[in-house]
Design a protein around this motif. Structure first.
Motif, PDB file in Angstrom:
ATOM      1  N   ALA A   1      -6.827  14.610   2.409  1.00  0.00           N
ATOM      2  CA  ALA A   1      -5.595  14.472   1.617  1.00  0.00           C
ATOM      3  C   ALA A   1      -5.509  13.068   1.025  1.00  0.00           C
ATOM      4  O   ALA A   1      -5.193  12.901  -0.164  1.00  0.00           O
ATOM      5  N   ARG A   2      -5.805  12.068   1.846  1.00  0.00           N
ATOM      6  CA  ARG A   2      -5.753  10.675   1.378  1.00  0.00           C
ATOM      7  C   ARG A   2      -6.728  10.472   0.213  1.00  0.00           C
ATOM      8  O   ARG A   2      -6.395   9.862  -0.802  1.00  0.00           O
ATOM      9  N   GLN A   3      -7.948  11.027   0.343  1.00  0.00           N
ATOM     10  CA  GLN A   3      -8.946  10.905  -0.726  1.00  0.00           C
ATOM     11  C   GLN A   3      -8.476  11.566  -2.013  1.00  0.00           C
ATOM     12  O   GLN A   3      -8.834  11.136  -3.107  1.00  0.00           O
ATOM     13  N   ALA A   4      -7.672  12.625  -1.879  1.00  0.00           N
ATOM     14  CA  ALA A   4      -7.166  13.358  -3.049  1.00  0.00           C
ATOM     15  C   ALA A   4      -5.836  12.784  -3.557  1.00  0.00           C
ATOM     16  O   ALA A   4      -5.243  13.333  -4.488  1.00  0.00           O
ATOM     17  N   GLY A   5      -5.370  11.699  -2.933  1.00  0.00           N
ATOM     18  CA  GLY A   5      -4.103  11.107  -3.332  1.00  0.00           C
ATOM     19  C   GLY A   5      -2.907  11.962  -2.956  1.00  0.00           C
ATOM     20  O   GLY A   5      -1.859  11.904  -3.599  1.00  0.00           O
ATOM     21  N   GLN A   6      -3.069  12.767  -1.906  1.00  0.00           N
ATOM     22  CA  GLN A   6      -1.997  13.651  -1.456  1.00  0.00           C
ATOM     23  C   GLN A   6      -1.583  13.284  -0.030  1.00  0.00           C
ATOM     24  O   GLN A   6      -2.224  12.466   0.625  1.00  0.00           O
ATOM     25  N   THR A   7      -0.509  13.928   0.426  1.00  0.00           N
ATOM     26  CA  THR A   7      -0.049  13.751   1.799  1.00  0.00           C
ATOM     27  C   THR A   7       0.140  15.129   2.423  1.00  0.00           C
ATOM     28  O   THR A   7       0.210  16.136   1.708  1.00  0.00           O
TER      29      THR A   7
ATOM     30  N   VAL B   1       2.649  12.893   7.316  1.00  0.00           N
ATOM     31  CA  VAL B   1       1.972  12.186   8.409  1.00  0.00           C
ATOM     32  C   VAL B   1       1.224  11.038   7.747  1.00  0.00           C
ATOM     33  O   VAL B   1       0.314  11.260   6.950  1.00  0.00           O
ATOM     34  N   SER B   2       1.643   9.819   8.053  1.00  0.00           N
ATOM     35  CA  SER B   2       1.149   8.667   7.300  1.00  0.00           C
ATOM     36  C   SER B   2      -0.028   7.944   7.955  1.00  0.00           C
ATOM     37  O   SER B   2      -0.671   7.112   7.319  1.00  0.00           O
ATOM     38  N   GLN B   3      -0.322   8.247   9.210  1.00  0.00           N
ATOM     39  CA  GLN B   3      -1.390   7.552   9.927  1.00  0.00           C
ATOM     40  C   GLN B   3      -2.297   8.564  10.633  1.00  0.00           C
ATOM     41  O   GLN B   3      -1.820   9.602  11.089  1.00  0.00           O
ATOM     42  N   PRO B   4      -3.580   8.233  10.766  1.00  0.00           N
ATOM     43  CA  PRO B   4      -4.442   9.089  11.585  1.00  0.00           C
ATOM     44  C   PRO B   4      -3.927   9.109  13.025  1.00  0.00           C
ATOM     45  O   PRO B   4      -3.243   8.182  13.460  1.00  0.00           O
TER      46      PRO B   4
END
Length: 149
Positions: free
Chosen positions: A16-22, A76-79
């Motif tokens: 999701a992060r790589q795709a600019g999504q959350t 969810v903002s963090q691993p």
């Protein structure tokens, strides 16, 4: 070898992060469940080792839920800390494909999808009980049929 659900969740968070999504907790729970189901259907082996339960709004992985519930409906903002494991190439491909197909769906849309009539959730859920376990063989039977169709 099956992984902890948080390992697979971290992979989805990375995609999701790589795709600019959350992803919200509901999305993350359902995506991990779907990847587990498709792995059972395609390869006849589990992706995750954590038990899955039939809750009111669909299948839930309680261990993962407890790790991310503090986010409520926020992304969810963090691993999830402490959960680093390497997925096999087959597992990685399933997770990527599940993300490509289902990653853009909202939490409620994924919930509707995973607790529709005929799904493992609908075969297991008991309205007056809480935490009925959804057996892997029920999930596998359902996804084997989906693979064939």
């Amino acid at each position: 070898m099956a992984h902890r659900a948080a390992v697979v969740a971290n992979k989805f968070l990375s995609l999701a992060r790589q795709a600019g999504q959350t992803l919200t907790p509901m999305q993350l729970l359902k995506l991990v469940y779907l990847a587990h189901g498709w792995t059972l259907g395609l390869y006849r082996r589990p992706l995750i080792s954590d038990p899955i339960e039939a809750w009111k709004y669909g299948p839930v992985i309680p261990t993962l839920y407890n790790e991310i519930r503090s986010y409520r409906s926020d992304p969810v903002s963090q691993p999830i800390l402490g959960f680093h494991d390497t997925l096999s190439s087959d597992e990685d491909a399933v997770v990527q494909r599940v993300y490509d197909i289902y990653g853009g769906l909202s939490g409620p849309a994924l919930s509707r999808l995973t607790h529709a009539p005929g799904t493992p959730w609908s075969q297991t859920y008991e309205p007056l009980s809480f935490g009925e376990r959804i057996p892997n063989d029920v999930i596998q039977d359902y996804y084997v049929q989906r693979v064939k169709s």
